[in-house]
Design an enzyme around this catalytic site. Structure first.
Site: not given
Length: 311
Positions: A11, A35, A74, A76, A140, A169, A266
């Site tokens: 992404f 991913t 990563a 994530i 994470y 974010n 979390g």
């Protein structure tokens, strides 16, 4: 100049690759496609399907001889990190060390690392600046911060320059609602189908939503600026999840009421990051407002669905 982008089919990484090519850099993409998607890779990039934890990763560095590395690869998913901390640490810590070893052996000038607001944990004050106490509340967050220490050590031992970018974010085009799925991509997917978005908690929790194209620009600037610095990449603006749904309903011309459910383990209640250092050190500030970024994102995905138009 040649830049190797680890996680460059993902992404954020694919947007970085596009921007680098627009600015005249040669690009090498390394991604295991777990991913990421090959269709996101710029046609002008050289691509290797490879995991960053593989022992023979150095062969790519030896062959391509990159001047710079941008490390976006990563694990994530916060919930996955809690459920499988061993896998999270293998990718985010050992994979990062493997990349650093490749950089050391091949003479890379500088590496840019994608870290996260998750390293801060529950904030003691807002906005969170780079001097805030480190207190992660998920595996994470632990793995992302643990990796940060290795950059400092490799810089001291081998004179390898770095910039650590702690993202707020990130949202935008190409984010997979079924994969790494940030809240905006998940909501967009549901709401464009006419389904009600699901909110964990009461929706009053706040986040700092930064558009992916702005994040890509921060990485570009960090190639030549901010040596050996840790820098937040954020908007410095809190938005509640309820406000987010209202804004998305307005853009889509819908009136979908959210479904509220139990909070997740979390998750942090309130978080937004101070971005003054990014301006001082990188000369960076976000160019997209949340509404502008949402409109561009929704327009991108709207073609998959029928009967909805943007205002």
């Amino acid at each position: 100049m040649k830049v190797l982008v680890a996680g460059g089919a993902g992404f954020i990484g694919s947007h970085i690759g596009d921007l680098l090519i627009e600015n005249g850099y040669e690009i090498v993409i390394v991604d295991n496609l777990s991913t990421g998607k090959e269709k996101f890779i710029n046609k002008k990039a050289i691509f290797y399907k490879k995991d960053i934890t593989d022992d023979d990763l150095y062969e790519i560095f030896r062959k391509e001889k990159p001047d710079y590395v941008i490390h976006q690869a990563a694990q994530i998913d916060v919930q996955k990190s809690i459920d499988n901390s061993v896998f999270d640490a293998k990718v985010n810590v050992l994979g990062t060390v493997n990349i650093l070893e490749c950089c050391r052996k091949s003479g890379v000038k500088k590496i840019i690392y994608a870290s996260s607001a998750a390293v801060y944990g529950n904030p003691e004050y807002l906005p969170i600046d780079e001097g805030h106490k480190i207190n992660p509340i998920s595996s994470y967050g632990i793995s992302k911060h643990t990796a940060e220490h290795y950059f400092e050590v490799y810089s001291q031992l081998y004179d390898l320059k770095y910039t650590i970018l702690r993202y707020a974010n990130v949202y935008g085009i190409r984010q997979d609602p079924k994969g790494e799925g940030g809240v905006i991509s998940i909501f967009t997917d549901k709401m464009l189908k006419g389904e009600r978005p699901v909110i964990f908690g009461d929706g009053n929790q706040t986040r700092d939503f930064v558009y992916v194209k702005d994040v890509a620009k921060a990485n570009l600037l960090a190639l030549e600026r901010g040596d050996n610095e840790v820098v937040n990449v954020s908007t410095n603006k809190p938005t509640s999840i309820n406000e987010l749904v209202d804004m998305m309903n307005k853009i889509m011309n819908t009136s979908l009421e959210p479904i509220y459910t139990e909070p997740r383990k979390g998750d942090i209640m309130h978080s937004y990051l101070d971005n003054k250092k990014a301006l001082d050190v990188l000369g960076w500030k976000p160019e997209y407002s949340l509404e502008d970024g949402l409109r561009e994102t929704i327009e991108y995905y709207r073609g998959r669905y029928v009967g909805l138009k943007l205002l």
